[in-house]
Scaffold this motif. Structure first.
Motif, mmCIF file in Angstrom:
data_model
loop_
_atom_site.group_PDB
_atom_site.id
_atom_site.type_symbol
_atom_site.label_atom_id
_atom_site.label_comp_id
_atom_site.label_asym_id
_atom_site.label_seq_id
_atom_site.Cartn_x
_atom_site.Cartn_y
_atom_site.Cartn_z
ATOM 1 N N ALA A 1 0.325 4.096 -10.473
ATOM 2 C CA ALA A 1 -0.171 2.762 -10.140
ATOM 3 C C ALA A 1 -1.626 2.842 -9.680
ATOM 4 O O ALA A 1 -2.438 1.982 -10.013
ATOM 5 C CB ALA A 1 0.686 2.127 -9.054
ATOM 6 N N GLU A 2 -1.966 3.879 -8.951
ATOM 7 C CA GLU A 2 -3.329 4.047 -8.450
ATOM 8 C C GLU A 2 -4.332 4.165 -9.598
ATOM 9 O O GLU A 2 -5.458 3.673 -9.507
ATOM 10 C CB GLU A 2 -3.400 5.274 -7.550
ATOM 11 N N GLU A 3 -3.922 4.777 -10.701
ATOM 12 C CA GLU A 3 -4.794 4.922 -11.867
ATOM 13 C C GLU A 3 -5.145 3.584 -12.502
ATOM 14 O O GLU A 3 -6.150 3.459 -13.179
ATOM 15 C CB GLU A 3 -4.132 5.827 -12.911
ATOM 16 N N MET A 4 -4.322 2.554 -12.277
ATOM 17 C CA MET A 4 -4.556 1.228 -12.860
ATOM 18 C C MET A 4 -5.514 0.379 -12.029
ATOM 19 O O MET A 4 -5.970 -0.661 -12.487
ATOM 20 C CB MET A 4 -3.228 0.486 -12.998
ATOM 21 N N LEU A 5 -5.793 0.803 -10.812
ATOM 22 C CA LEU A 5 -6.651 0.020 -9.932
ATOM 23 C C LEU A 5 -8.121 0.212 -10.307
ATOM 24 O O LEU A 5 -8.519 1.288 -10.730
ATOM 25 C CB LEU A 5 -6.429 0.433 -8.479
ATOM 26 N N ILE B 1 -1.226 -5.728 -11.829
ATOM 27 C CA ILE B 1 -0.921 -4.577 -12.689
ATOM 28 C C ILE B 1 0.490 -4.706 -13.235
ATOM 29 O O ILE B 1 1.327 -5.391 -12.653
ATOM 30 C CB ILE B 1 -1.081 -3.223 -11.936
ATOM 31 N N GLY B 2 0.744 -4.052 -14.341
ATOM 32 C CA GLY B 2 2.078 -3.968 -14.914
ATOM 33 C C GLY B 2 2.606 -2.558 -14.714
ATOM 34 O O GLY B 2 1.924 -1.584 -15.035
ATOM 35 N N LEU B 3 3.794 -2.444 -14.157
ATOM 36 C CA LEU B 3 4.369 -1.146 -13.843
ATOM 37 C C LEU B 3 5.884 -1.244 -13.918
ATOM 38 O O LEU B 3 6.471 -2.175 -13.346
ATOM 39 C CB LEU B 3 3.922 -0.715 -12.438
ATOM 40 N N ARG B 4 6.509 -0.322 -14.611
ATOM 41 C CA ARG B 4 7.972 -0.279 -14.733
ATOM 42 C C ARG B 4 8.539 -1.633 -15.184
ATOM 43 O O ARG B 4 9.492 -2.151 -14.609
ATOM 44 C CB ARG B 4 8.611 0.166 -13.421
ATOM 45 N N ALA B 5 7.921 -2.217 -16.192
ATOM 46 C CA ALA B 5 8.356 -3.479 -16.801
ATOM 47 C C ALA B 5 8.316 -4.658 -15.831
ATOM 48 O O ALA B 5 9.044 -5.627 -15.994
ATOM 49 C CB ALA B 5 9.748 -3.326 -17.414
ATOM 50 N N ARG B 6 7.469 -4.585 -14.806
ATOM 51 C CA ARG B 6 7.296 -5.685 -13.863
ATOM 52 C C ARG B 6 5.806 -5.950 -13.665
ATOM 53 O O ARG B 6 4.976 -5.088 -13.903
ATOM 54 C CB ARG B 6 7.916 -5.354 -12.510
ATOM 55 N N ARG C 1 0.827 -1.214 0.000
ATOM 56 C CA ARG C 1 0.000 0.000 0.000
ATOM 57 C C ARG C 1 0.860 1.264 0.000
ATOM 58 O O ARG C 1 0.592 2.200 -0.733
ATOM 59 C CB ARG C 1 -0.927 -0.021 1.205
ATOM 60 N N HIS C 2 1.922 1.289 0.794
ATOM 61 C CA HIS C 2 2.759 2.487 0.882
ATOM 62 C C HIS C 2 3.610 2.718 -0.371
ATOM 63 O O HIS C 2 4.172 3.787 -0.547
ATOM 64 C CB HIS C 2 3.645 2.442 2.134
ATOM 65 N N GLU C 3 3.682 1.740 -1.262
ATOM 66 C CA GLU C 3 4.471 1.865 -2.487
ATOM 67 C C GLU C 3 3.648 2.304 -3.698
ATOM 68 O O GLU C 3 4.201 2.492 -4.779
ATOM 69 C CB GLU C 3 5.136 0.527 -2.823
ATOM 70 N N ILE C 4 2.354 2.457 -3.531
ATOM 71 C CA ILE C 4 1.492 2.763 -4.671
ATOM 72 C C ILE C 4 1.605 4.237 -5.041
ATOM 73 O O ILE C 4 1.268 5.114 -4.256
ATOM 74 C CB ILE C 4 0.034 2.375 -4.372
ATOM 75 N N SER C 5 2.093 4.466 -6.236
ATOM 76 C CA SER C 5 2.238 5.825 -6.766
ATOM 77 C C SER C 5 0.935 6.250 -7.444
ATOM 78 O O SER C 5 0.025 5.449 -7.622
ATOM 79 C CB SER C 5 3.374 5.858 -7.788
ATOM 80 N N SER C 6 0.864 7.495 -7.856
ATOM 81 C CA SER C 6 -0.341 7.973 -8.540
ATOM 82 C C SER C 6 -0.542 7.230 -9.863
ATOM 83 O O SER C 6 -1.675 6.948 -10.250
ATOM 84 C CB SER C 6 -0.281 9.481 -8.758
ATOM 85 N N TYR D 1 2.951 -6.808 -10.877
ATOM 86 C CA TYR D 1 2.722 -6.703 -9.440
ATOM 87 C C TYR D 1 1.329 -7.185 -9.084
ATOM 88 O O TYR D 1 0.398 -7.076 -9.874
ATOM 89 C CB TYR D 1 2.832 -5.243 -8.973
ATOM 90 N N VAL D 2 1.196 -7.667 -7.852
ATOM 91 C CA VAL D 2 -0.086 -7.997 -7.259
ATOM 92 C C VAL D 2 -0.312 -6.977 -6.142
ATOM 93 O O VAL D 2 0.577 -6.704 -5.348
ATOM 94 C CB VAL D 2 -0.097 -9.421 -6.682
ATOM 95 N N VAL D 3 -1.519 -6.395 -6.112
ATOM 96 C CA VAL D 3 -1.889 -5.441 -5.064
ATOM 97 C C VAL D 3 -3.042 -6.056 -4.270
ATOM 98 O O VAL D 3 -4.047 -6.472 -4.850
ATOM 99 C CB VAL D 3 -2.333 -4.093 -5.676
#
Length: 86
Positions: free
Chosen positions: A48-52, A72-77, A41-46, A79-81
């Motif tokens: 990344a938040e737009e992808m939720l 989600i896909g972010l910075r070529a990786r 949760r503390h790593e979610i940028s704006s 992730y699971v949120v």
């Protein structure tokens, strides 16, 4: 206490989902990799938040009735949120 009794120790290279039921506790450990990682949760940028999904609220711990995971896909990786849906 359950994780300690089962010798589970978290580290930078691993994460785990802990599922707590009325009578059982289970954990599913994962190795972090380019194919799968967790975004806390503390790593979610704006960005990344737009992808939720709309209404999805990221949490470090979620109630079973409303718990959910989003991939989600972010910075070529990938992730699971973890979070909750209303």
């Amino acid at each position: 206490m359950y994780l300690v009794a089962n010798n589970y120790v978290a580290d930078e290279g691993h994460f785990a989902f802990v599922l707590v039921g009325k009578e059982t506790i289970e954990f599913a450990p994962f190795k972090r990799s380019q194919k799968l990682d967790v975004l806390a949760r503390h790593e979610i940028s704006s960005s990344a938040e737009e992808m939720l999904p709309k209404g999805f609220a990221p949490h470090d711990c979620a109630s079973g009735q409303s718990a959910g995971f989003v991939k989600i896909g972010l910075r070529a990786r990938t992730y699971v949120v973890l979070g909750e849906l209303p």
